[in-house]
Write an enzyme that holds these catalytic residues in place. Structure first.
Site, PDB file in Angstrom:
ATOM      1  N   SER A 147       0.852  -1.191   0.000  1.00  0.00           N
ATOM      2  CA  SER A 147       0.000   0.000   0.000  1.00  0.00           C
ATOM      3  C   SER A 147       0.885   1.237   0.000  1.00  0.00           C
ATOM      4  O   SER A 147       2.026   1.198   0.485  1.00  0.00           O
ATOM      5  CB  SER A 147      -0.892   0.017   1.245  1.00  0.00           C
ATOM      6  OG  SER A 147      -1.535   1.260   1.414  1.00  0.00           O
ATOM      7  N   TYR A 160      -2.294  -0.945  10.217  1.00  0.00           N
ATOM      8  CA  TYR A 160      -2.318  -1.249   8.784  1.00  0.00           C
ATOM      9  C   TYR A 160      -1.027  -0.752   8.126  1.00  0.00           C
ATOM     10  O   TYR A 160      -0.371  -1.475   7.380  1.00  0.00           O
ATOM     11  CB  TYR A 160      -3.536  -0.586   8.150  1.00  0.00           C
ATOM     12  CG  TYR A 160      -3.628  -0.717   6.654  1.00  0.00           C
ATOM     13  CD1 TYR A 160      -4.198  -1.836   6.060  1.00  0.00           C
ATOM     14  CD2 TYR A 160      -3.158   0.300   5.822  1.00  0.00           C
ATOM     15  CE1 TYR A 160      -4.294  -1.948   4.681  1.00  0.00           C
ATOM     16  CE2 TYR A 160      -3.247   0.199   4.448  1.00  0.00           C
ATOM     17  CZ  TYR A 160      -3.818  -0.922   3.880  1.00  0.00           C
ATOM     18  OH  TYR A 160      -3.908  -1.019   2.512  1.00  0.00           O
TER      19      TYR A 160
END
Length: 257
Positions: A147, A160
């Site tokens: 990401s 995350y």
């Protein structure tokens, strides 16, 4: 001949988190490029639709409803796919989740759940399949979906972000360690794409405006736009690329959020 092949004919792939969104798009894209694809997810009904799309592309689908955070289930699944496909040429570690808690509000349970789903599963899948890839006759490529959050600080989602940063570093170390076996290891770092998981966030006009303000291409990504990079990194077209993270982000990482 200088133009390398982007085709995946004769190759087999595993995609985790393939029930919907990015995972489904990549699984179907790999099939459209010629690969047979094993698909993994907790939700069997989602997998059925992905399998239907793979078969509509003229390729074989192998469905495995399972929990990729459990070692015994991973080992059993890899064995099933080897029996079905004989060898595994491509692994896409896509299974992931996020809980958007502020850092002071993160619980131990949230921490562990995100770590297990995003990072532990990717390592276990890579480890178990990596054991089989050294003897492949048709090449070996591992691709993890990281990401932009593993590279650039975002407003929330500290756990995350930590998993995705770790995934980027894990990609480098595995590439270094397994290069002598002919196993290439890379990752893709997406920004916002239109998926079931982002649907609620992208319904907030102000939030979308904030996203677009830091995205030079000034739009949200469409799922097909991550399929091309995934097929490229899975194929022989990227045969001299390993240990890299390709950000598919409309330019976001050159600007910051």
């Amino acid at each position: 001949m200088y133009l390398p092949t982007f085709r995946l004919d004769g190759k087999t792939a595993i995609v985790t988190g393939a029930g919907r969104g990015i995972g489904r798009a990549i699984a179907v894209g790999l099939a459209e490029a010629g690969a047979d694809v094993a698909i993994m997810s907790r939700t069997e009904s989602d997998l059925r639709e992905t399998a239907r799309l793979i078969e509509a592309a003229g390729r074989k689908a192998c469905m495995l409803a399972m929990d990729v955070t459990e070692r015994d289930q991973v080992q059993k699944a890899v064995s099933v796919v080897i029996d079905e496909f004989k060898e595994i040429n491509i692994l896409v570690n896509n299974a992931g989740m996020n809980i958007r808690s502020k850092a002071l509000e993160v619980t131990d349970e949230e921490w562990q759940k995100i770590m297990d789903t995003n990072l532990k599963s990717a390592f276990m899948m890579s480890q178990e399949i990596g054991r089989t890839m050294a003897d492949n006759k048709n090449g070996a490529s591992i691709l993890s979906i990281s990401s932009v959050g593993g590279h650039t600080a975002l407003r929330t989602g500290v756990v995350y972000a930590a998993t995705k940063a770790a995934m980027i570093q894990m990609t480098k170390v595995l590439a270094l360690e397994w290069g002598t076996f002919g196993i290439r290891v890379n990752s893709l770092g997406p920004w916002y794409f239109k998926t079931p998981l982002t649907e609620k966030l992208l319904s907030d006009e102000q939030y979308v405006n904030d996203i677009l303000a830091v995205t030079p291409l000034n739009r949200i990504g469409e799922l097909y736009e991550i399929v091309g990079p995934a097929v490229f990194l899975a194929s022989d077209a990227s045969s001299y690329i390993t240990g890299q993270t390709l950000f598919v982000d409309g330019g976001m990482t050159i600007k910051g959020f």
